[in-house]
Design a protein around this motif. Structure first.
Motif, mmCIF file in Angstrom:
data_model
loop_
_atom_site.group_PDB
_atom_site.id
_atom_site.type_symbol
_atom_site.label_atom_id
_atom_site.label_comp_id
_atom_site.label_asym_id
_atom_site.label_seq_id
_atom_site.Cartn_x
_atom_site.Cartn_y
_atom_site.Cartn_z
ATOM 1 N N TYR A 112 -9.863 0.099 -5.526
ATOM 2 C CA TYR A 112 -8.491 0.108 -6.236
ATOM 3 C C TYR A 112 -7.827 -1.297 -5.880
ATOM 4 O O TYR A 112 -7.208 -2.029 -6.821
ATOM 5 N N GLU A 113 -7.896 -1.727 -4.740
ATOM 6 C CA GLU A 113 -7.264 -2.686 -4.110
ATOM 7 C C GLU A 113 -7.661 -4.093 -4.833
ATOM 8 O O GLU A 113 -7.115 -4.883 -5.200
ATOM 9 N N GLN A 114 -8.978 -4.403 -4.765
ATOM 10 C CA GLN A 114 -9.719 -5.302 -5.580
ATOM 11 C C GLN A 114 -9.282 -5.306 -7.086
ATOM 12 O O GLN A 114 -9.309 -6.378 -7.596
ATOM 13 N N GLU B 88 -5.700 -6.316 -7.522
ATOM 14 C CA GLU B 88 -5.643 -8.050 -7.328
ATOM 15 C C GLU B 88 -6.114 -8.845 -8.515
ATOM 16 O O GLU B 88 -5.630 -9.609 -9.126
ATOM 17 N N LYS C 210 0.737 -1.180 -0.066
ATOM 18 C CA LYS C 210 0.033 -0.040 0.039
ATOM 19 C C LYS C 210 0.709 1.384 0.207
ATOM 20 O O LYS C 210 0.377 2.410 -0.509
ATOM 21 N N LYS D 64 -5.197 5.484 -5.791
ATOM 22 C CA LYS D 64 -5.935 5.140 -4.509
ATOM 23 C C LYS D 64 -7.275 5.990 -4.412
ATOM 24 O O LYS D 64 -8.172 5.628 -3.878
#
Length: 250
Positions: free
Chosen positions: A42-44, A47, A29, A37
């Motif tokens: 955004y994280e999903q 991935e 992160k 961000k």
């Protein structure tokens, strides 16, 4: 492999650029830019794209390309048995025996020619490794789904997806090229040539030399050796010239 995650082309490009830039470092992160961000979820999305890239890269590493298309079993008994004929002064019997020998020689020559062509094809054919993952916008999903199937040797699935796309863009050199190679990998040289015969569409693209190579192999598989030589002479390259020299030795 349909995704239910909505990713815009801008978001996709930003995340891919981030993954490429940070490829040699630990992704965490703290290394994610403030711009990324701001992407919802955004994280999903990172991935998801990262996993998709890894799947294709893994399929390349574990592909069985080198083992694909083993040499065809050659006919074990290709010797023509001698005909025993009784001694006779009859010209009729002599001519009959001569006719049979000529017929057998012709059959033997045809079988030997076919065996040689199949042998050359088997020695030289390996499917193109395919394109590396570089996803564009949402309109590229279907193509790269087909590419993943292709890399996993699910050629029929890849063909079914690419044929749909080809209807919308029939002159697309990339689609025609991989449809040709995929059909040839399935052993259907005639179907392969439907996509590879028109060499003009490849002249200005990245598949110019490769399209000639696979078209020549398809010609060889169906026994059109002279036509294969003509193709290879028109578009010389290291692999094309090597194949041409092998044909000229036979």
């Amino acid at each position: 492999m349909k995704t239910q995650i909505e990713i815009t082309q801008v978001e996709w490009d930003m995340i891919e650029t981030y993954l490429d830039r940070e490829n040699d470092f630990d992704l965490n992160k703290h290394s994610i830019s403030e711009e990324i961000k701001q992407i919802p979820g955004y994280e999903q999305k990172i991935e998801y794209i990262k996993k998709l890239r890894e799947e294709i890269e893994d399929s390349i590493r574990h592909s069985k390309i080198d083992d694909f298309h083993k040499h065809l079993n050659e006919t074990e008994d290709t010797n023509v048995k001698k005909l025993s004929t009784p001694k006779t002064k009859s010209y009729t019997l002599w001519f009959s025996a001569a006719a049979i020998l000529i017929l057998l020689f012709g059959i033997f020559w045809m079988l030997d020619s076919n065996t040689t062509a199949e042998k050359i094809f088997a020695e030289n054919f390996k499917p193109d490794i395919g394109l590396p993952l570089k996803m564009g916008g949402a309109d590229s999903y279907e193509f790269y789904e087909g590419m993943l199937d292709y890399k996993q040797e699910n050629y029929k699935k890849a063909i079914s997806k690419w044929e749909v796309l080809l209807k919308e863009n029939p002159e697309n050199d990339t689609l025609n090229y991989f449809l040709g190679v995929a059909n040839l990998a399935l052993g259907d040289a005639s179907e392969s040539l439907k996509y590879l015969t028109d060499q003009d569409r490849f002249q200005e693209g990245m598949f110019k030399e490769e399209a000639t190579y696979y078209a020549a192999l398809a010609k060889i598989k169906i026994g059109e050796i002279v036509a294969a030589k003509v193709l290879l002479k028109k578009t010389p390259s290291i692999q094309n010239t090597k194949l041409l020299r092998q044909l000229e030795k036979e």
